[in-house]
Design an enzyme around this catalytic site. Structure first.
Site: not given
Ligand SMILES: Cc1ncc(COP(=O)(O)O)c(C=O)c1O
Length: 403
Positions: A75, A123
């Site tokens: 992110k 989050d």
């Molecule tokens: C560690 C991690 N993996 C995957 C995701 C999923 O990303 P997206 O919300 O763009 O699908 C997030 C989203 O915050 C994340 O923090």
């Protein structure tokens, strides 16, 4: 739950706006911006031959985003990149000329940034990225977190000087509240999810993620045949899948989206054929993936380039964390957070089911890419689930619950 993509747009070309957002020129720009960041380094790509063998596939590569820009997750690529782009654009408007990334720390650009406040809901990981970007450019940040975001994650964002705002309810409630308060105050909303009429900035966030794919393609001995990526609102899956389509055209790898069973908004959207908001159930351990409504732009891309969708249970996610922390057969040890190993959990599920394996064409010649999207971004939670502290992972004789 496994579903091949039933959408009539499956395999249709991307909309021109999305092709531009995720195209080669855009991805090159992302890497050029990254080269101006002090703490930038390519993240490692691990090969796991023993696990590949156990799963009956030819090769397994894990792109390890735990090392990204000092923030512990991929992110870090999106929010901070969008913040920098927006500041340079605003500076360009105010100064009446185009402003290059090389001028980011010039006093006149800093003065423009100082008048901007970047707001988002999170989050945990996206807020960290926006707050880090705001601190870097000298802007203010206001980050909205829902009731389920742990104090550790809040502290990790606040250390960048961001104003933290707690919101009742879920992630989706915090998205609505961030948009409302930001609009009232004239702040810039830097969201990683998009909705009708709000597409460009989430598009920039997704554009930032393309750097992972470019790095991977340079690091891997051969392009992947299959890619499994986990989804919250679908942004990272769409960015990876969309850029791979642009890079390889019809020869692109098979792309599978992996959703937590308890927050499967992308799977349910795929089933319905249009974006749907799903009911809130019990929280999932994959806290970063706990989203109940897809990103509009992400779905527009995934409806075209995702080939299949699969859900994983909370136990699958925890098992993967443990398996990566204590690998067998000489594979490297990897620290994966609760959401980090979900893509691999999807692959493990698929490989265990002969029908799914056949549907995806997974076999001993397959080269599979997964992304460890986060390390131990909440170290206390990591230790509870894996039985050892992150710093003990890879240390000989470390034991714990999953050993
Ligand atoms: C560690 C991690 N993996 C995957 C995701 C999923 O990303 P997206 O919300 O763009 O699908 C997030 C989203 O915050 C994340 O923090």
């Amino acid at each position: 739950m496994f579903l091949t993509n039933p959408h009539p747009d499956h395999n249709a070309p991307l909309e021109p706006v999305d092709a531009e957002t995720l195209g080669m020129a855009a991805a090159e720009k992302v890497e050029r911006y990254l080269s101006h960041r002090d703490n930038h380094a390519e993240t490692p790509l691990h090969s796991l031959p023993a696990m590949a063998n156990a799963l009956g596939i030819g090769a397994l590569h894990v792109k390890d985003e735990r090392f990204r820009l000092g923030l512990g997750s991929f992110k870090a690529l999106g929010g901070s990149y969008a913040v920098i782009r927006l500041v340079l654009e605003e500076a360009g408007r105010q100064l009446g000329r185009s402003v290059d990334i090389a001028e980011l720390h010039a006093p006149e650009v800093k003065a423009v940034a100082a008048g901007m406040t970047m707001a988002c809901a999170t989050d945990g990981n996206h807020g960290r990225s926006v707050a880090q970007g705001a601190e870097l450019v000298g802007a203010k940040a206001a980050i909205f977190v829902h009731a389920g975001v742990s104090d550790e994650r809040v502290a990790a964002i606040a250390r960048f000087g961001a104003q933290m705002i707690r919101v009742e309810g879920t992630y989706d409630d915090s998205v609505g509240e961030a948009a409302r308060v930001a609009t009232e105050n004239g702040w810039t909303i830097v969201s990683d999810t998009s909705w009708p009429g709000y597409e460009r900035i989430p598009g920039l966030v997704m554009q930032g993620y393309t750097a992972m794919v470019r790095e991977f393609l340079r690091q891997a001995p051969k392009p992947p045949t299959h890619v499994f990526v986990q989804s919250g609102v679908g942004g990272v899956a769409a960015a990876v899948a969309g850029h791979l389509l642009i890079a390889f055209g019809k020869k692109r790898p098979v792309f599978v989206v992996v959703d937590p069973a308890r927050a499967a908004c992308i799977v349910e959207t795929a089933r319905a054929g249009h974006p749907v908001k799903i009911a809130h159930g019990e929280p999932t351990v994959m806290a970063m993936l706990e989203c109940y409504e897809p990103s509009l732009v992400a779905w527009r891309i995934l409806s075209r380039v995702a080939d299949a969708f699969i859900t994983v249970d909370d136990e699958d996610a925890v098992t993967v964390m443990n398996r990566l922390a204590r690998p067998s057969g000489g594979d490297p040890a990897i620290i994966a957070g609760e959401s980090g190993g979900a893509g691999l959990a999807g692959l493990i599920r698929a490989a265990a089911d002969p029908e799914i394996k056949a549907a995806l064409g997974l076999n001993t010649t397959s080269r599979v890419l997964v992304i460890n999207t986060e390390g131990a971004t909440d170290p206390k939670r990591y230790t509870e689930l894996v039985g050892i502290e992150p710093k003990e992972v890879g240390v000989k004789n470390a034991v714990g619950v999953g050993a």
